[in-house]
Design a protein around this motif. Structure first.
Motif, PDB file in Angstrom:
ATOM      1  N   GLU A  50       0.835  -1.209   0.000  1.00 35.32           N
ATOM      2  CA  GLU A  50       0.000   0.000   0.000  1.00 35.32           C
ATOM      3  C   GLU A  50       0.865   1.252   0.000  1.00 35.32           C
ATOM      4  O   GLU A  50       0.597   2.214  -0.743  1.00 35.32           O
ATOM      5  CB  GLU A  50      -0.935  -0.013   1.203  1.00 35.32           C
ATOM      6  CG  GLU A  50      -1.912   1.166   1.231  1.00 35.32           C
ATOM      7  CD  GLU A  50      -2.887   1.102   2.393  1.00 35.32           C
ATOM      8  OE1 GLU A  50      -3.714   2.032   2.497  1.00 35.32           O
ATOM      9  OE2 GLU A  50      -2.826   0.138   3.191  1.00 35.32           O
ATOM     10  N   CYS A  51       1.912   1.255   0.835  1.00 35.11           N
ATOM     11  CA  CYS A  51       2.816   2.407   0.872  1.00 35.11           C
ATOM     12  C   CYS A  51       3.499   2.607  -0.478  1.00 35.11           C
ATOM     13  O   CYS A  51       3.578   3.736  -0.996  1.00 35.11           O
ATOM     14  CB  CYS A  51       3.872   2.217   1.954  1.00 35.11           C
ATOM     15  SG  CYS A  51       3.278   2.298   3.649  1.00 35.11           S
ATOM     16  N   PHE A  52       3.984   1.509  -1.065  1.00 37.96           N
ATOM     17  CA  PHE A  52       4.649   1.573  -2.363  1.00 37.96           C
ATOM     18  C   PHE A  52       3.718   2.143  -3.427  1.00 37.96           C
ATOM     19  O   PHE A  52       4.111   3.013  -4.220  1.00 37.96           O
ATOM     20  CB  PHE A  52       5.119   0.171  -2.748  1.00 37.96           C
ATOM     21  CG  PHE A  52       5.506   0.026  -4.196  1.00 37.96           C
ATOM     22  CD1 PHE A  52       6.720   0.510  -4.657  1.00 37.96           C
ATOM     23  CD2 PHE A  52       4.655  -0.592  -5.112  1.00 37.96           C
ATOM     24  CE1 PHE A  52       7.077   0.377  -5.995  1.00 37.96           C
ATOM     25  CE2 PHE A  52       4.994  -0.728  -6.439  1.00 37.96           C
ATOM     26  CZ  PHE A  52       6.210  -0.240  -6.882  1.00 37.96           C
ATOM     27  N   SER A  53       2.481   1.675  -3.451  1.00 41.26           N
ATOM     28  CA  SER A  53       1.528   2.149  -4.458  1.00 41.26           C
ATOM     29  C   SER A  53       1.267   3.645  -4.324  1.00 41.26           C
ATOM     30  O   SER A  53       1.172   4.366  -5.329  1.00 41.26           O
ATOM     31  CB  SER A  53       0.218   1.372  -4.340  1.00 41.26           C
ATOM     32  OG  SER A  53       0.421  -0.004  -4.584  1.00 41.26           O
ATOM     33  N   LEU A  54       1.148   4.122  -3.088  1.00 41.79           N
ATOM     34  CA  LEU A  54       0.927   5.555  -2.868  1.00 41.79           C
ATOM     35  C   LEU A  54       2.145   6.370  -3.297  1.00 41.79           C
ATOM     36  O   LEU A  54       2.004   7.469  -3.849  1.00 41.79           O
ATOM     37  CB  LEU A  54       0.604   5.812  -1.399  1.00 41.79           C
ATOM     38  CG  LEU A  54      -0.755   5.311  -0.915  1.00 41.79           C
ATOM     39  CD1 LEU A  54      -0.844   5.378   0.607  1.00 41.79           C
ATOM     40  CD2 LEU A  54      -1.884   6.123  -1.549  1.00 41.79           C
ATOM     41  N   MET A  55       3.323   5.839  -3.049  1.00 42.03           N
ATOM     42  CA  MET A  55       4.543   6.560  -3.414  1.00 42.03           C
ATOM     43  C   MET A  55       4.701   6.664  -4.923  1.00 42.03           C
ATOM     44  O   MET A  55       4.872   7.762  -5.466  1.00 42.03           O
ATOM     45  CB  MET A  55       5.761   5.862  -2.795  1.00 42.03           C
ATOM     46  CG  MET A  55       5.872   6.012  -1.289  1.00 42.03           C
ATOM     47  SD  MET A  55       7.275   5.077  -0.602  1.00 42.03           S
ATOM     48  CE  MET A  55       7.111   5.453   1.142  1.00 42.03           C
ATOM     49  N   VAL A  56       4.651   5.549  -5.621  1.00 38.35           N
ATOM     50  CA  VAL A  56       4.878   5.595  -7.071  1.00 38.35           C
ATOM     51  C   VAL A  56       3.697   6.220  -7.794  1.00 38.35           C
ATOM     52  O   VAL A  56       3.820   6.685  -8.934  1.00 38.35           O
ATOM     53  CB  VAL A  56       5.175   4.192  -7.636  1.00 38.35           C
ATOM     54  CG1 VAL A  56       6.443   3.633  -7.030  1.00 38.35           C
ATOM     55  CG2 VAL A  56       3.998   3.249  -7.426  1.00 38.35           C
ATOM     56  N   GLY A  57       2.531   6.239  -7.138  1.00 40.50           N
ATOM     57  CA  GLY A  57       1.356   6.845  -7.763  1.00 40.50           C
ATOM     58  C   GLY A  57       1.265   8.346  -7.592  1.00 40.50           C
ATOM     59  O   GLY A  57       0.412   8.994  -8.213  1.00 40.50           O
ATOM     60  N   ASN A  58       2.131   8.912  -6.767  1.00 37.69           N
ATOM     61  CA  ASN A  58       2.130  10.352  -6.562  1.00 37.69           C
ATOM     62  C   ASN A  58       2.766  11.040  -7.767  1.00 37.69           C
ATOM     63  O   ASN A  58       3.900  10.734  -8.154  1.00 37.69           O
ATOM     64  CB  ASN A  58       2.893  10.694  -5.278  1.00 37.69           C
ATOM     65  CG  ASN A  58       2.894  12.178  -4.978  1.00 37.69           C
ATOM     66  OD1 ASN A  58       3.625  12.954  -5.586  1.00 37.69           O
ATOM     67  ND2 ASN A  58       2.071  12.573  -4.021  1.00 37.69           N
ATOM     68  N   LYS A  59       2.065  12.004  -8.353  1.00 35.68           N
ATOM     69  CA  LYS A  59       2.529  12.612  -9.601  1.00 35.68           C
ATOM     70  C   LYS A  59       3.738  13.509  -9.435  1.00 35.68           C
ATOM     71  O   LYS A  59       4.390  13.875 -10.426  1.00 35.68           O
ATOM     72  CB  LYS A  59       1.383  13.387 -10.253  1.00 35.68           C
ATOM     73  CG  LYS A  59       0.860  14.565  -9.439  1.00 35.68           C
ATOM     74  CD  LYS A  59      -0.308  15.228 -10.151  1.00 35.68           C
ATOM     75  CE  LYS A  59      -0.876  16.398  -9.355  1.00 35.68           C
ATOM     76  NZ  LYS A  59      -2.033  17.014 -10.056  1.00 35.68           N
TER      77      LYS A  59
END
Length: 330
Positions: free
Chosen positions: A289-298
């Motif tokens: 979940e943390c990884f997804s939020l990080m790489v998904g941040n524009k």
């Protein structure tokens, strides 16, 4: 008869199976040059024999004991504050101990005319479990002091230890005390919330406490790894980027501070010989979940995103095998 002036201080000591340390920590509280008005030891669900020892020892010393079910250090601290009446709170971990003038130095630094006063904190000695000192200056050069900039508070460890701080009770209660989901990072979380609520802080460039580092403490175990993941998620949800003011919290604070650590913990947890292995599923899912939020941040940079994806690939390879990681299994 000489009257001892009231200090307005309550000292709260969370206790969990800590008979090996409490006599030393409690003696340091009782030997202060400025005495606390209240001393409360909070028994956080210790074993029966430890509980019996605690009550006998504190009764001899005339110190109050509050018993509660186990809920972690933050929960014990909150319970101690709720039971106290004093306007200022000092905490002491059971394996640390105060230097002689801890209370006086911190209390003297409290401003008389600051209606938004939140806390005052100081430096400390670092020592081994026996109290043998490694260094006499621990926080001064490891972060900025006092706390004035949120970004700097987030991108680095804050190096504020409750055992070397005095907190205004009203401010503590206004922000809800310690967040009990954490058993690690609860200190950074508390002082960040105090800062964001507009409370002021003061740094005193003197050591007031001896911080004893124990290899078996939560700083090196699953509780810290779990709390790191939860704190990362909490910060991400509480601090969306503010482009107009160039506050890119994910890019400039959260990824640099937590990205490598979180994915390292997730990778290690997949190894059968690692102490996190029994928690591998929990760590993997939260890290995902943390990884997804990080790489998904524009606003995260291309270089940051590439590094994170590379590290996450290694995590997946450890968990599922190289072939399935190459096929994109998550």
């Amino acid at each position: 008869m000489t009257t001892v002036p009231a200090s307005g201080i309550a000292v709260i000591i969370p206790f969990y199976n800590g008979s090996a340390f409490l006599e030393r920590s409690l003696a340091s509280v009782l030997d202060q040059s400025l005495q606390a008005d209240e001393i409360i030891v909070v028994n956080d669900g210790s074993r029966p024999e430890e509980t019996e020892w605690l009550h006998k020892h504190c009764e001899k010393r005339g110190v109050a004991v509050l018993d509660k079910e186990n809920g972690g250090q933050g929960s014990a601290r909150n319970a101690g504050v709720a039971a106290a009446k004093s306007p200022y709170i000092c905490f002491l971990d059971q394996d640390d101990f105060f230097l002689e003038h801890h209370n006086r130095i911190l209390r003297d630094a409290v401003p008389a005319d600051d209606q938004r006063f939140g806390w005052v904190y100081a430096d400390l000695y670092q020592a081994d479990a026996a109290g043998q000192v490694y260094k006499t200056e621990t926080v001064k050069d490891r972060a900025h002091h006092p706390k004035k900039f949120l970004v700097k508070m987030l991108v680095e460890d804050m190096h504020i230890l409750p055992s070397a701080a005095l907190i205004d009770r009203a401010a503590f209660e206004a922000v809800g005390g310690f967040d009990t989901q954490f058993r690690g990072y609860e200190d950074d979380d508390l002082f960040t919330r105090l800062f964001r609520a507009g409370y002021t802080n003061i740094f005193v460039d003197r050591a007031v406490t001896v911080w004893c580092v124990n290899e078996g403490s939560t700083s090196f175990g699953i509780h810290m790894a779990r709390s790191r993941l939860r704190y990362c998620l909490k910060l991400t949800r509480a601090l969306p980027d503010v482009r107009d003011l160039n506050y890119m919290f994910m890019r400039d604070c959260i990824v640099p501070r937590f990205g490598k650590q979180i994915l390292r913990d997730a990778r290690r947890a997949q190894r059968p010989d690692h102490k996190f292995y029994d928690y591998r599923d929990e760590i993997y899912e939260t890290a995902k979940e943390c990884f997804s939020l990080m790489v998904g941040n524009k606003h995260v940079t291309w270089g940051q995103r590439r590094s994170l994806k590379g590290r996450w690939f290694i995590v997946r390879a450890r968990r599922f095998g190289l072939l399935q990681a190459l096929m994109g299994r998550t």
